[in-house]
Design a protein around this motif. Structure first.
Motif, PDB file in Angstrom:
ATOM      1  N   GLY A 153       0.791  -1.219   0.000  1.00 16.85           N
ATOM      2  CA  GLY A 153       0.000   0.000   0.000  1.00 16.85           C
ATOM      3  C   GLY A 153       0.827   1.274   0.000  1.00 16.85           C
ATOM      4  O   GLY A 153       0.339   2.344  -0.373  1.00 16.85           O
ATOM      5  N   PHE A 154       2.093   1.193   0.422  1.00 13.56           N
ATOM      6  CA  PHE A 154       2.955   2.372   0.485  1.00 13.56           C
ATOM      7  C   PHE A 154       3.789   2.554  -0.788  1.00 13.56           C
ATOM      8  O   PHE A 154       4.452   3.582  -0.939  1.00 13.56           O
ATOM      9  CB  PHE A 154       3.908   2.259   1.683  1.00 13.56           C
ATOM     10  CG  PHE A 154       3.212   2.314   3.019  1.00 13.56           C
ATOM     11  CD1 PHE A 154       3.007   3.518   3.664  1.00 13.56           C
ATOM     12  CD2 PHE A 154       2.745   1.152   3.623  1.00 13.56           C
ATOM     13  CE1 PHE A 154       2.374   3.562   4.892  1.00 13.56           C
ATOM     14  CE2 PHE A 154       2.106   1.195   4.850  1.00 13.56           C
ATOM     15  CZ  PHE A 154       1.915   2.409   5.487  1.00 13.56           C
ATOM     16  N   PHE A 155       3.772   1.576  -1.673  1.00 11.68           N
ATOM     17  CA  PHE A 155       4.660   1.626  -2.831  1.00 11.68           C
ATOM     18  C   PHE A 155       4.389   2.808  -3.752  1.00 11.68           C
ATOM     19  O   PHE A 155       5.314   3.361  -4.346  1.00 11.68           O
ATOM     20  CB  PHE A 155       4.558   0.319  -3.621  1.00 11.68           C
ATOM     21  CG  PHE A 155       5.310  -0.821  -2.993  1.00 11.68           C
ATOM     22  CD1 PHE A 155       6.085  -0.622  -1.867  1.00 11.68           C
ATOM     23  CD2 PHE A 155       5.252  -2.096  -3.526  1.00 11.68           C
ATOM     24  CE1 PHE A 155       6.790  -1.672  -1.277  1.00 11.68           C
ATOM     25  CE2 PHE A 155       5.945  -3.156  -2.963  1.00 11.68           C
ATOM     26  CZ  PHE A 155       6.712  -2.933  -1.830  1.00 11.68           C
ATOM     27  N   SER A 156       3.122   3.188  -3.904  1.00 11.76           N
ATOM     28  CA  SER A 156       2.802   4.247  -4.859  1.00 11.76           C
ATOM     29  C   SER A 156       3.127   5.637  -4.330  1.00 11.76           C
ATOM     30  O   SER A 156       3.274   6.578  -5.102  1.00 11.76           O
ATOM     31  CB  SER A 156       1.322   4.173  -5.243  1.00 11.76           C
ATOM     32  OG  SER A 156       0.508   4.297  -4.092  1.00 11.76           O
ATOM     33  N   TYR A 209       6.569  -2.649  -6.910  1.00 13.97           N
ATOM     34  CA  TYR A 209       6.915  -1.253  -6.650  1.00 13.97           C
ATOM     35  C   TYR A 209       7.009  -0.465  -7.955  1.00 13.97           C
ATOM     36  O   TYR A 209       6.423   0.617  -8.086  1.00 13.97           O
ATOM     37  CB  TYR A 209       8.237  -1.186  -5.893  1.00 13.97           C
ATOM     38  CG  TYR A 209       8.716   0.223  -5.627  1.00 13.97           C
ATOM     39  CD1 TYR A 209       8.148   0.992  -4.608  1.00 13.97           C
ATOM     40  CD2 TYR A 209       9.727   0.793  -6.396  1.00 13.97           C
ATOM     41  CE1 TYR A 209       8.578   2.293  -4.363  1.00 13.97           C
ATOM     42  CE2 TYR A 209      10.168   2.084  -6.157  1.00 13.97           C
ATOM     43  CZ  TYR A 209       9.593   2.825  -5.137  1.00 13.97           C
ATOM     44  OH  TYR A 209      10.016   4.104  -4.902  1.00 13.97           O
ATOM     45  N   PHE A 210       7.730  -1.000  -8.935  1.00 14.79           N
ATOM     46  CA  PHE A 210       7.878  -0.301 -10.211  1.00 14.79           C
ATOM     47  C   PHE A 210       6.524  -0.128 -10.892  1.00 14.79           C
ATOM     48  O   PHE A 210       6.217   0.954 -11.414  1.00 14.79           O
ATOM     49  CB  PHE A 210       8.828  -1.075 -11.134  1.00 14.79           C
ATOM     50  CG  PHE A 210      10.247  -1.112 -10.655  1.00 14.79           C
ATOM     51  CD1 PHE A 210      10.757  -0.088  -9.875  1.00 14.79           C
ATOM     52  CD2 PHE A 210      11.074  -2.178 -10.957  1.00 14.79           C
ATOM     53  CE1 PHE A 210      12.073  -0.122  -9.414  1.00 14.79           C
ATOM     54  CE2 PHE A 210      12.391  -2.215 -10.513  1.00 14.79           C
ATOM     55  CZ  PHE A 210      12.884  -1.181  -9.735  1.00 14.79           C
ATOM     56  N   ALA A 211       5.722  -1.181 -10.897  1.00 11.97           N
ATOM     57  CA  ALA A 211       4.426  -1.117 -11.572  1.00 11.97           C
ATOM     58  C   ALA A 211       3.492  -0.112 -10.893  1.00 11.97           C
ATOM     59  O   ALA A 211       2.826   0.692 -11.561  1.00 11.97           O
ATOM     60  CB  ALA A 211       3.780  -2.501 -11.595  1.00 11.97           C
ATOM     61  N   LYS A 212       3.437  -0.143  -9.572  1.00  5.73           N
ATOM     62  CA  LYS A 212       2.563   0.773  -8.846  1.00  5.73           C
ATOM     63  C   LYS A 212       3.025   2.222  -8.981  1.00  5.73           C
ATOM     64  O   LYS A 212       2.213   3.144  -9.090  1.00  5.73           O
ATOM     65  CB  LYS A 212       2.489   0.381  -7.368  1.00  5.73           C
ATOM     66  CG  LYS A 212       1.478  -0.707  -7.073  1.00  5.73           C
ATOM     67  CD  LYS A 212       1.237  -0.859  -5.596  1.00  5.73           C
ATOM     68  CE  LYS A 212       0.058  -1.781  -5.331  1.00  5.73           C
ATOM     69  NZ  LYS A 212      -1.214  -1.180  -5.746  1.00  5.73           N
ATOM     70  N   SER A 216       0.547   4.840 -10.743  1.00  8.06           N
ATOM     71  CA  SER A 216      -0.046   5.883  -9.900  1.00  8.06           C
ATOM     72  C   SER A 216       0.270   7.280 -10.423  1.00  8.06           C
ATOM     73  O   SER A 216      -0.591   8.168 -10.392  1.00  8.06           O
ATOM     74  CB  SER A 216       0.437   5.732  -8.454  1.00  8.06           C
ATOM     75  OG  SER A 216       1.850   5.891  -8.376  1.00  8.06           O
ATOM     76  N   TYR A 217       1.496   7.493 -10.932  1.00  8.38           N
ATOM     77  CA  TYR A 217       1.847   8.816 -11.459  1.00  8.38           C
ATOM     78  C   TYR A 217       1.110   9.113 -12.759  1.00  8.38           C
ATOM     79  O   TYR A 217       0.676  10.244 -12.988  1.00  8.38           O
ATOM     80  CB  TYR A 217       3.363   8.922 -11.651  1.00  8.38           C
ATOM     81  CG  TYR A 217       4.069   9.330 -10.385  1.00  8.38           C
ATOM     82  CD1 TYR A 217       4.429  10.642 -10.155  1.00  8.38           C
ATOM     83  CD2 TYR A 217       4.354   8.405  -9.398  1.00  8.38           C
ATOM     84  CE1 TYR A 217       5.067  11.028  -8.984  1.00  8.38           C
ATOM     85  CE2 TYR A 217       4.983   8.755  -8.219  1.00  8.38           C
ATOM     86  CZ  TYR A 217       5.343  10.077  -8.016  1.00  8.38           C
ATOM     87  OH  TYR A 217       5.960  10.439  -6.841  1.00  8.38           O
ATOM     88  N   VAL A 218       0.948   8.114 -13.614  1.00  9.45           N
ATOM     89  CA  VAL A 218       0.163   8.307 -14.835  1.00  9.45           C
ATOM     90  C   VAL A 218      -1.289   8.573 -14.481  1.00  9.45           C
ATOM     91  O   VAL A 218      -1.961   9.405 -15.111  1.00  9.45           O
ATOM     92  CB  VAL A 218       0.289   7.082 -15.757  1.00  9.45           C
ATOM     93  CG1 VAL A 218      -0.650   7.200 -16.948  1.00  9.45           C
ATOM     94  CG2 VAL A 218       1.719   6.923 -16.239  1.00  9.45           C
TER      95      VAL A 218
END
Length: 585
Positions: A153-156, A209-212, A216-218
């Protein structure tokens, strides 16, 4: 608040409050300390009107000024005082963090302490899981359902160093090896490969982590909320301007419309070292994944992710694309290993029925450990021991075969020929027992096909001496229905798992002449070859063969799993017997 607003509209003399609300939590942001005071008054007025209490002791004021990496020692914020409903709001020092929706916020942008706590929490969960009285398969699954979601839940929103993600993966591999009885020479890749490809099926923290992070930024840049979208765009522009990255309309390598080199890294035109930037981290992630953040031509989406010729704007599609891309990389690296990748992602294996050792909690620990090690080709055979200890002979100590490999022990050692037959016959017994429940054909087991066998009781059809020229006419099971003129040639085989497709083709071709002759005799004849690898891999046509015999879909899958486990158990018995005989010799 919204329900009260609809029933009794707020006074029109009050201007809208520039806030982003989450359930009952409110955060207000501004660059001017005087506006903070005004916004606090408006929040207080609205809450008084809505009959809501503000918990000042759980509220905080964060305000600092800086230029580059230099902070102003004194500023207007030092004199800023906010009182909400008569209670003062504490002003935090720049290093003090405020917990907001489970996320620690501070003005310095230092998340080291929170990252450390997150890693420690993840580590503690794995330690508790290690001592829990659970079956191995449940422990492995608990990593996905208990440990990973704790940090996911913190990855993004949290910038986590790559070394921390690697440390999480090291912990996962350490405990997985411990539970499965593997040494450190076992490869890491298969741990994070899905079970549908023969791996352990544990989700990889760095991939998530990379995927999230990218998704999330997009999602923020394409948000349908104008405030969120414009804030994200302004933030991107500010971070690029601070680094003097030039804008570009070139369709070549670029990052969100800014210049980038051939590797996708933004081209900075400053020499000074600036503070950490989430956008710079996103740029590095895109470069690592060989994807680009580009401006979109879509009217509804301003930005998109480009990977080759593929362009994606939906954050969910982007997330699954990156996960799939990184998973395929892990699988490819595993398959490229000469020995340990030999049984990786077998093309003709039905993994839905071949992974029961990682799903069935009733199987013994010794069986699970043996199968996982044998499929990785790291079970303690003489050929493997010779690599680490040259004084150990490669040859089989029982039959003097020049290479004592796992495949030799599981299928080729003459010392265990009767054990191979027993393993084969147990699977035949399973199939014969289940066939009697769903098929009305007459069943003949290991019987030579002759004219008398296919002639009905009324002697209406006679086939004399027509099978003499057929060499292969003694299948494992032969099913015949004289009334409907149907028959099935069933053959069961347990080769080494790397050769399940070759074995299938060999058996099918072996009985093709017999099948053709029965067809000429007027029968609707089918050849059904049931291939189960000695380490439990089920051939992809196993279930379809059972369905042709009238098995329901659910039962066919259950029987395939049963046959897979039976083969695993039979091979494990052979391996333990080999160990005892070798020890005696």
């Amino acid at each position: 608040m919204l329900l009260r607003w609809l029933k009794e509209p707020f006074d029109e003399q009050h201007l809208p409050i520039p806030v982003q609300a989450y359930v009952d939590d409110i955060a207000v942001c501004t660059r001017d300390p005087r506006q903070i005071v005004d916004m606090g008054m408006k929040v207080e007025t609205f809450c008084n009107w809505a009959k809501l209490d503000i918990k000042a002791q759980k509220s905080a004021l964060l305000y600092e000024r800086r230029s580059g990496n230099n902070w102003y020692k004194r500023g207007q914020a030092d004199q800023t005082i906010i009182n909400l409903q008569g209670n003062p709001v504490e002003k935090y020092q720049r290093d003090k963090s405020y917990e907001y929706l489970g996320y620690s916020i501070n003005m310095t942008g230092d998340w080291t302490h929170q990252v450390s706590e997150l890693f420690q929490k993840f580590k503690n969960l794995l330690q508790k899981l290690d001592i829990a009285p659970l079956a191995i398969c449940f422990k492995l699954e608990a990593i996905n359902t208990l440990c990973i979601p704790t940090v996911e839940g913190f990855f993004s929103i949290l910038p986590i160093p790559f070394k921390t993600l690697t440390a999480m993966e090291d912990l996962i591999i350490k405990y997985a090896r411990s539970w499965l009885g593997q040494h450190t020479n076992s490869n890491r890749k298969y741990v994070f490969v899905p079970k549908s490809s023969g791996g352990l099926g544990i989700r990889k923290p760095s991939s998530i982590y990379f995927a999230k992070k990218v998704a999330s930024y997009v999602q923020m840049l394409n948000s349908d909320d104008d405030v969120v979208r414009k804030t994200a765009e302004k933030s991107l522009k500010l971070h690029m301007q601070k680094r003097k990255v030039k804008e570009t309309n070139d369709e070549g390598k670029n990052f969100a419309g800014y210049e980038a080199d051939e590797n996708g890294i933004i081209i900075k035109n400053i020499q000074t070292c600036l503070s950490k930037s989430a956008w710079v981290e996103l740029n590095e992630i895109c470069s690592k994944l060989a994807i680009e953040l580009v401006k979109s031509n879509n009217e509804n989406f301003a930005y998109a992710i480009k990977a080759g010729e593929t362009v994606m704007v939906c954050h969910k599609v982007i997330y699954h694309f990156i996960i799939k891309k990184l998973t395929e990389t892990e699988l490819s690296n595993w398959k490229n290993l000469e020995s340990q990748g030999r049984l990786a992602d077998l093309e003709k294996a039905d993994y839905a029925c071949s992974m029961e050792h990682l799903k069935n909690g009733d199987l013994s620990v010794d069986l699970i450990k043996f199968i996982t090690k044998a499929r990785l080709q790291i079970a303690e055979s003489n050929s493997l021991l010779h690599v680490m200890f040259p004084q150990v002979s490669k040859s089989c100590p029982l039959c003097r075969n020049p290479y004592d490999t796992i495949s030799h022990v599981a299928n080729g050692c003459m010392q265990f020929r009767y054990n191979y037959i027993s393993r084969h016959n147990r699977i035949m017994n399973i199939l014969e027992k289940e066939i009697k429940k769903y098929n009305r054909c007459d069943i003949y087991r290991e019987k030579i096909i002759s004219g008398a066998l296919i002639t009905n009781d009324d002697d209406e059809i006679e086939f004399a001496n027509i099978f003499q020229d057929i060499q292969a006419r003694k299948p494992d099971l032969f099913l015949i229905d004289h009334e409907n003129m149907k028959c099935f040639i069933l053959e069961v085989t347990c080769p080494f798992d790397a050769f399940i497709e070759e074995s299938y083709n060999t058996k099918f071709q072996k009985y093709t002449p017999l099948c053709n002759l029965l067809t000429l005799c007027g029968f609707d004849c089918k050849i059904l070859v049931f291939v189960i690898g000695s380490l439990g891999h089920i051939h992809h046509r196993f279930r379809s063969g059972l369905k042709k015999l009238g098995f329901p879909k659910r039962v066919a899958k259950a029987v395939a799993k049963y046959a897979s486990v039976s083969s695993m158990i039979g091979t494990n018995i052979i391996w333990r017997l080999r160990y005892r005989l070798t020890k005696i010799n």
